[in-house]
Design a protein around this motif. Structure first.
Motif, PDB file in Angstrom:
ATOM      1  N   GLY A 148       0.804  -1.225   0.000  1.00 54.44           N
ATOM      2  CA  GLY A 148       0.000   0.000   0.000  1.00 54.44           C
ATOM      3  C   GLY A 148       0.827   1.260   0.000  1.00 54.44           C
ATOM      4  O   GLY A 148       0.538   2.218  -0.726  1.00 54.44           O
ATOM      5  N   ALA A 149       1.896   1.286   0.805  1.00 51.42           N
ATOM      6  CA  ALA A 149       2.736   2.481   0.871  1.00 51.42           C
ATOM      7  C   ALA A 149       3.424   2.744  -0.457  1.00 51.42           C
ATOM      8  O   ALA A 149       3.520   3.893  -0.915  1.00 51.42           O
ATOM      9  N   ASP A 150       3.905   1.684  -1.101  1.00 49.87           N
ATOM     10  CA  ASP A 150       4.594   1.871  -2.376  1.00 49.87           C
ATOM     11  C   ASP A 150       3.631   2.165  -3.514  1.00 49.87           C
ATOM     12  O   ASP A 150       4.017   2.771  -4.522  1.00 49.87           O
ATOM     13  N   PRO A 155      -2.773  -3.611   1.103  1.00 46.20           N
ATOM     14  CA  PRO A 155      -2.961  -2.517   2.052  1.00 46.20           C
ATOM     15  C   PRO A 155      -2.693  -2.965   3.486  1.00 46.20           C
ATOM     16  O   PRO A 155      -2.904  -4.138   3.840  1.00 46.20           O
ATOM     17  N   ASP A 156      -2.247  -2.051   4.313  1.00 52.10           N
ATOM     18  CA  ASP A 156      -2.058  -2.303   5.734  1.00 52.10           C
ATOM     19  C   ASP A 156      -3.365  -1.960   6.441  1.00 52.10           C
ATOM     20  O   ASP A 156      -3.687  -0.776   6.637  1.00 52.10           O
ATOM     21  N   GLY A 173      -4.671   5.287   0.067  1.00 51.60           N
ATOM     22  CA  GLY A 173      -4.389   4.191  -0.845  1.00 51.60           C
ATOM     23  C   GLY A 173      -5.592   3.802  -1.668  1.00 51.60           C
ATOM     24  O   GLY A 173      -5.484   3.525  -2.864  1.00 51.60           O
ATOM     25  N   ARG A 174      -6.782   3.781  -1.036  1.00 54.88           N
ATOM     26  CA  ARG A 174      -8.003   3.452  -1.767  1.00 54.88           C
ATOM     27  C   ARG A 174      -8.278   4.492  -2.845  1.00 54.88           C
ATOM     28  O   ARG A 174      -8.656   4.153  -3.974  1.00 54.88           O
ATOM     29  N   GLU A 175      -8.078   5.755  -2.514  1.00 52.91           N
ATOM     30  CA  GLU A 175      -8.325   6.815  -3.501  1.00 52.91           C
ATOM     31  C   GLU A 175      -7.410   6.667  -4.713  1.00 52.91           C
ATOM     32  O   GLU A 175      -7.854   6.794  -5.860  1.00 52.91           O
ATOM     33  N   ILE A 176      -6.136   6.385  -4.465  1.00 55.37           N
ATOM     34  CA  ILE A 176      -5.190   6.238  -5.573  1.00 55.37           C
ATOM     35  C   ILE A 176      -5.525   5.004  -6.397  1.00 55.37           C
ATOM     36  O   ILE A 176      -5.517   5.045  -7.644  1.00 55.37           O
ATOM     37  N   ILE A 220      -3.138 -10.109   3.765  1.00 58.05           N
ATOM     38  CA  ILE A 220      -3.573  -8.784   4.184  1.00 58.05           C
ATOM     39  C   ILE A 220      -4.255  -8.806   5.555  1.00 58.05           C
ATOM     40  O   ILE A 220      -4.130  -7.866   6.343  1.00 58.05           O
ATOM     41  N   SER A 221      -4.970  -9.876   5.829  1.00 56.30           N
ATOM     42  CA  SER A 221      -5.802  -9.945   7.030  1.00 56.30           C
ATOM     43  C   SER A 221      -4.988  -9.790   8.309  1.00 56.30           C
ATOM     44  O   SER A 221      -3.894 -10.334   8.450  1.00 56.30           O
TER      45      SER A 221
END
Length: 294
Positions: free
Chosen positions: A158-160, A183-184, A192-195, A215-216
């Motif tokens: 997610g960060a990258d 995603p974290d 992240g969701r927006e991007i 992810i969980s």
């Protein structure tokens, strides 16, 4: 090369929930390793996987009800694509492949892979898989695969995803984001969701609703992943896919039950129409499979 070994593969004998899968259902993200007596692990691999040959993958898919699959070459085999090519030959028509291309690959080799059934190339941005590739390497590989209209698979966290969003948006090819961009779930997911949604809105970017076990934060049956995955499926139903990620290499927790991962799709995509898009229609369009009659 990192000497890590994933847990042993589970023997999945319980079929997925009745009615989840459909004729032509596609597992859009899985891997194979070996058999090691024919395809030994190379010294330049980034991790040591368990033996998980095409015969085991086929048994799993037959039990779960998958008729098609996209086999993603893994860096557990370094740059040796022989296991993938062998699987494509054995299951011609059933499988497509995704390659991991090195900086020294030739146009002739790309053409050979294309004829064999490879339809995409993958870039890993994760540290344990070598880290983000240099932009010039990405451009060189894109130039080689462009004549064959391959898609480009992107494996990021997610960060990258946020860090490399502009680079991904600039790729002049169809792009597939693996594992929902990992995603974290312990962090605020809004940015992240927006991007990710903005990339999906470009019309050239797809996303795999795979990797729920990675992810969980809660573990099986991974229901804390459902809201994020459901949002993506609702946002761009025509560009979402599903993959098992079998045999689940480089995980730290218990080996997931693949039937449970398939069953989770009934919560991510509660309607028959949406599950057909995810499992049949979308992969047929992206990977070049024939679309079964309704």
């Amino acid at each position: 090369m990192t000497e890590t070994m994933s847990p042993a593969m589970p023997d999945v004998s319980i079929p997925a929930e009745r009615g989840v899968l459909l004729p032509g259902a596609c597992d859009a993200h899985c891997h194979i390793f070996g058999p090691f007596d024919r395809f030994p692990l190379p010294g330049d691999r980034s991790f040591t996987p368990p033996e998980a040959p095409e015969t085991a993958l086929r048994r799993l898919h037959d039990r779960l009800g998958f008729h098609r699959a996209v086999i993603v070459h893994s860096q557990g085999h370094g740059r040796d694509h022989r296991p993938l090519l062998d699987a494509l030959a054995v299951g011609r028509g059933r499988y497509r492949g995704v390659a991991v291309l090195g900086p020294d690959v030739s146009a002739k080799e790309v053409a050979r892979l294309d004829v064999a059934g490879v339809c995409g190339t993958r870039f890993n941005f994760l540290a344990h898989l070598g880290g983000a590739p240099a932009p010039e390497r990405i451009q060189a590989v894109l130039a080689l695969v462009r004549p064959f209209d391959w898609h480009v698979a992107i494996h990021v966290t997610g960060a990258d995803l946020i860090r490399y969003a502009d680079l991904i948006a600039a790729i002049e090819a169809r792009v597939v984001i693996d594992h929902m961009a990992r995603p974290d779930l312990s962090q605020n997911l809004a940015a992240g969701r927006e991007i990710l949604c903005r990339l999906l809105d470009s019309g050239r970017v797809w996303v795999k609703l795979s990797g729920a076990d990675r992810i969980s934060l809660m573990g099986a049956p991974y229901r804390d992943v459902v809201p994020f995955a459901r949002d993506l499926a609702a946002h761009a139903p025509e560009r979402v896919l599903w993959g098992s990620d079998w045999p689940h290499v480089n995980i730290s927790g218990p080996m997931p039950d693949d039937a449970a991962l398939v069953d989770l799709l009934t919560e991510i995509a509660p309607s028959d129409w949406l599950r057909r898009r995810i499992l049949v229609d979308n992969p047929a369009k992206l990977f070049g499979f024939d679309t079964p009659p309704r």
